[in-house]
Design an enzyme around this catalytic site. Structure first.
Site, PDB file in Angstrom:
ATOM      1  N   GLU A 298       0.846  -1.207   0.000  1.00 49.84           N
ATOM      2  CA  GLU A 298       0.000   0.000   0.000  1.00 49.84           C
ATOM      3  C   GLU A 298       0.873   1.245   0.000  1.00 49.84           C
ATOM      4  O   GLU A 298       1.985   1.242   0.548  1.00 49.84           O
ATOM      5  CB  GLU A 298      -0.928  -0.026   1.224  1.00 49.84           C
ATOM      6  CG  GLU A 298      -1.714   1.228   1.525  1.00 49.84           C
ATOM      7  CD  GLU A 298      -2.724   1.611   0.461  1.00 49.84           C
ATOM      8  OE1 GLU A 298      -2.289   2.186  -0.558  1.00 49.84           O
ATOM      9  OE2 GLU A 298      -3.934   1.372   0.661  1.00 49.84           O
ATOM     10  N   GLN A 476      -5.066   4.485  -0.348  1.00 49.58           N
ATOM     11  CA  GLN A 476      -6.211   3.615  -0.665  1.00 49.58           C
ATOM     12  C   GLN A 476      -5.943   2.840  -1.952  1.00 49.58           C
ATOM     13  O   GLN A 476      -6.803   2.706  -2.815  1.00 49.58           O
ATOM     14  CB  GLN A 476      -7.513   4.425  -0.766  1.00 49.58           C
ATOM     15  CG  GLN A 476      -7.768   5.396   0.358  1.00 49.58           C
ATOM     16  CD  GLN A 476      -7.795   4.742   1.738  1.00 49.58           C
ATOM     17  OE1 GLN A 476      -7.970   3.531   1.836  1.00 49.58           O
ATOM     18  NE2 GLN A 476      -7.649   5.538   2.780  1.00 49.58           N
ATOM     19  N   HIS A 477      -4.722   2.304  -2.058  1.00 48.32           N
ATOM     20  CA  HIS A 477      -4.298   1.561  -3.242  1.00 48.32           C
ATOM     21  C   HIS A 477      -3.758   0.185  -2.864  1.00 48.32           C
ATOM     22  O   HIS A 477      -2.824  -0.316  -3.485  1.00 48.32           O
ATOM     23  CB  HIS A 477      -3.202   2.335  -3.983  1.00 48.32           C
ATOM     24  CG  HIS A 477      -3.581   3.725  -4.350  1.00 48.32           C
ATOM     25  ND1 HIS A 477      -2.659   4.764  -4.405  1.00 48.32           N
ATOM     26  CD2 HIS A 477      -4.778   4.259  -4.674  1.00 48.32           C
ATOM     27  CE1 HIS A 477      -3.281   5.881  -4.751  1.00 48.32           C
ATOM     28  NE2 HIS A 477      -4.567   5.607  -4.920  1.00 48.32           N
ATOM     29  N   ALA A 478      -4.323  -0.445  -1.861  1.00 44.15           N
ATOM     30  CA  ALA A 478      -3.794  -1.725  -1.383  1.00 44.15           C
ATOM     31  C   ALA A 478      -3.968  -2.826  -2.425  1.00 44.15           C
ATOM     32  O   ALA A 478      -4.994  -2.924  -3.107  1.00 44.15           O
ATOM     33  CB  ALA A 478      -4.480  -2.123  -0.085  1.00 44.15           C
TER      34      ALA A 478
END
Length: 539
Positions: A298, A476-478
Site C-alpha cells: 500500500e 487507498q491503493h492496497a
C-alpha cells in the site's frame, strides 16, 4: 435463516468492483454462456456518485462502503487506519478520486521478473489500450473506442502552470504524458470521466451497457459466504441476501473479484489459506496456502499544507453563490468547475537520480480536503491553503490480513504494517524535503506562504520521522493479498487460477505482486480485461 434451492450458471463472478465489472461484461459478450454477478452493495445510480467533485461525500458515505478500519499500526504510533472500500455496483471505482494512472513500465517488468510471466509491460500495454477511450487519441501508448473514457483535468483556475514551472526549475524533466514515453515529471492529471462530465466507473463503463443482455443477471445486496466445492473443483457459491442463504452452481468457473480485502477473506472462509490460522478459526482446511492474506502492499501518504500568500486557491469557488452556479452548470451541461477534480499538478519524481524509476508522487491540490462551501456573511471567509500529498510509490513494507472469526459477516483484521521498512521512512523524508523545495521555487514560491504542516520548525530526520509516524495515512491503493506467481508461495498462477483447486480464479487488485507506482484503478481494470481473455482462451 431460510435456505433457498440452488440455480445454475456457466460463470459466477463475486464482486462488482473494477475488475469484476470488466470480467462480467466481457464474458457476457458471448450469448452462448450464462453469467451471474453477485455484489454485496446496492445500486450506483446515486447523484453524488456521478458528480466528479462529489467524490469526498461518496468515500465518506457509510452506505457506500464496507466500513473497514485497520488494526493498530505498529510503526504509526499504533493508530488504526481507515480503509474505505466501495460496497456498491462498481466497487471502489464508484467512490474513488477517478485518477487514471498506470505506473512506470518497470512496475510490470518487475512482476514478470518475480515470476508473473506474461505480465510484463509489453504484455499488458495492449490491454490498457483496449480499455481506453483516451482524449489523446490513438497512438502507441493509448487507445480510442474502448469502454473507459479518460479525460484531462481542466486546470484553468487550479494553478497548474506555476507549480509545473517550479518543478522544471527544480531540475526535473518535463512530460506531457506519464503513461507515455516519459513517465516522470509534472503531469497533467487524467480522470475516468465520460463525455457528459459524469464519473466513468467500471459499472458505468462496462456493466451498464451490458445490462440488456439476456445471458447476464446482476444481483445486488448479495454477500458471498463461501465457495462451494465438489472435491477439489469449485462448483458454486453460497451467498446471503436479506435473511436468506442461497446457493448457486457454476458449470464452468467461479471468479472472485472482491478486491484486496474481501477476496482473501472469502478464500479463507472456503478453506483456502494458512492452515494453522484456518484451524484456529474453526475452519476445515481444503488447501494450505500460506500466501493468502499476506504480501499486502500500500502507498503511504503524508499530507503537507502551505498557506497561500494571496487569496488565489479554489476556496474562492466554494463561496455559496459560485458553488451553486458551478453545480447547476454541471447538472445541465456536464461542464464547469464541478465536472473535474481539484488537482493542480500530479508530480512524479525521483528523489535520487540513481534510482531506475520514480519513488515519490506529489498530489498537489489548490485547496485542502477540509474545505467546505461557505456563505458570507454567515460563514467566516476560509483561509487559502495549498495541500500536497507526499506518496511513497515503491514501498517495501508488507502487511497482512486475517480472519477475526469464521463468521462471513465479520470484518477482516487488516494490518498494513506501513513504515515497517527503513527504506520507506527514508524515502518519505526525502519526498517531504523535495516538496518543500518545489513549493519554495519560483514561480510557485510567489504564491506559497507559511508552511503549516509539518511546519518549518520540523527539520531534522528524527523530527520528520516522528511527524510521519503521527500523521501518515494511505493512498487507498492496497494490493497483493492473493499474489500471482510461479513460486510455491503464490496464491494464484499467472492465469489467475487459484492453486490447489480447479474452476476457481481471482481477478482483481489482490493478485498484483507489488503495487504499481500509481493510483491502482486503471491497473485493476487492465487485469479484468486480461483475465477475461484468459478465461475465454481456456474454454
Amino acid at each position: 435463516m431460510t435456505q433457498i434451492a440452488s440455480e445454475e450458471f456457466d460463470y459466477i463472478i463475486v464482486g462488482a468492483g473494477s475488475a469484476g465489472c470488466v470480467v462480467t461484461a466481457r464474458l457476457s459478450e458471448d450469448p452462448n454462456v450464462s453469467i451471474l454477478l453477485l455484489e454485496a452493495g446496492g445500486t450506483d445510480r446515486k447523484f453524488k456518485i456521478s458528480m466528479p467533485l462529489g467524490f469526498l461525500s461518496t468515500i465518506l458515505d457509510p452506505k457506500l462502503g464496507w466500513g473497514y478500519m485497520g488494526e493498530p499500526e505498529p510503526h504509526l504510533n499504533h493508530r488504526p487506519l481507515w480503509l474505505p472500500r466501495g460496497k456498491v455496483l462498481g466497487g471502489s471505482s464508484s467512490i474513488n478520486g477517478m485518477f487514471y494512472m498506470r505506473g512506470h513500465p518497470n512496475d510490470y517488468d518487475t512482476w514478470a521478473q518475480m515470476g508473473a510471466r506474461g505480465w510484463s509491460y509489453d504484455d499488458v500495454l495492449p490491454y490498457f489500450r483496449k480499455m481506453e477511450d483516451s482524449w489523446r487519441g490513438e497512438n502507441h501508448y493509448h487507445g480510442t473506442g474502448g469502454p473507459l473514457r479518460v479525460e484531462p483535468i481542466q486546470t484553468r483556475h487550479l494553478l497548474h502552470e506555476p507549480l509545473k514551472q517550479a518543478v522544471l526549475a527544480a531540475g526535473y524533466p518535463d512530460t506531457d504524458d506519464i503513461s507515455g514515453a516519459q513517465a516522470e515529471g509534472p503531469a497533467l492529471g487524467e480522470l475516468t470521466i465520460d463525455r457528459n462530465g459524469r464519473r466513468a466507473s467500471a459499472a458505468a463503463a462496462y456493466i451498464r451497457p451490458a445490462l440488456g443482455r439476456r445471458n447476464l443477471e446482476v444481483r445486488l445486496e448479495s454477500q458471498a459466504r463461501r465457495v462451494l466445492f465438489d472435491g477439489q473443483r469449485a462448483r458454486g457459491v453460497e451467498y446471503q441476501r436479506g435473511g436468506q442463504v442461497r446457493q448457486v452452481r457454476a458449470r464452468r468457473e467461479v471468479i472472485l473479484g472482491g478486491g484486496v480485502y474481501n477476496s482473501p477473506q472469502l478464500l479463507m472462509l472456503s478453506g483456502i489459506g494458512p492452515a494453522e490460522h484456518l484451524t484456529e478459526r474453526g475452519l476445515s482446511v481444503k488447501v494450505d496456502s500460506p500466501g493468502v492474506g499476506r504480501n499486502i502492499s500500500e502507498h503511504p501518504c503524508c499530507m503537507m499544507e502551505f498557506a497561500a500568500a494571496r487569496p488565489v486557491t479554489f476556496v474562492r469557488e466554494l463561496r455559496f453563490d459560485r458553488a451553486a452556479r458551478h453545480f447547476l452548470q454541471w447538472l445541465a451541461l456536464g461542464t464547469g468547475k464541478f465536472a473535474t477534480q481539484l488537482n493542480s499538478c500530479n508530480i512524479i519524481l525521483r528523489t535520487d537520480r540513481k534510482l531506475a524509476q520514480p519513488d515519490i508522487q506529489l498530489m498537489s491540490n489548490p485547496v485542502t480536503f477540509s474545505a467546505k462551501v461557505w456563505m458570507p456573511p454567515f460563514t467566516k471567509t476560509p483561509e487559502h491553503k495549498f495541500a500536497c500529498g507526499v506518496v511513497v510509490l515503491n514501498q517495501r513494507s508488507r502487511g497482512w490480513l486475517e480472519l477475526r472469526s469464521a463468521d462471513p459477516l465479520d470484518t477482516p483484521a487488516v494490518t498494513l504494517n506501513i513504515m515497517d521498512d527503513e527504506w520507506d521512512r527514508a524515502t518519505m523524508i526525502r519526498g517531504i524535503r523535495e516538496a518543500r523545495r518545489i513549493y519554495r521555487t519560483s514561480p510557485q514560491a510567489e504564491l506559497t506562504g507559511t508552511e503549516l504542516l509539518p511546519g518549518a520548525e520540523v527539520q531534522s530526520d528524527d523530527e520528520l520521522e516522528a511527524w510521519v509516524r503521527e500523521v501518515c495515512e494511505i493512498g487507498q491503493h492496497a494490493v497483493g493479498s492473493c499474489r500471482m506467481g510461479s513460486d510455491p508461495a503464490a496464491v494464484v498462477d499467472t492465469e489467475l487460477r487459484v492453486k490447489g483447486v480447479e474452476g476457481l480464479r481471482v481477478i482483481d487488485a489482490s493478485v498484483m505482486p507489488t503495487v504499481p507506482g500509481a493510483n491502482t484503478n486503471a491497473t485493476a481494470i487492465m487485469i479484468g480485461e486480461k483475465g477475461a481473455d484468459m478465461i475465454r482462451a481456456a474454454d
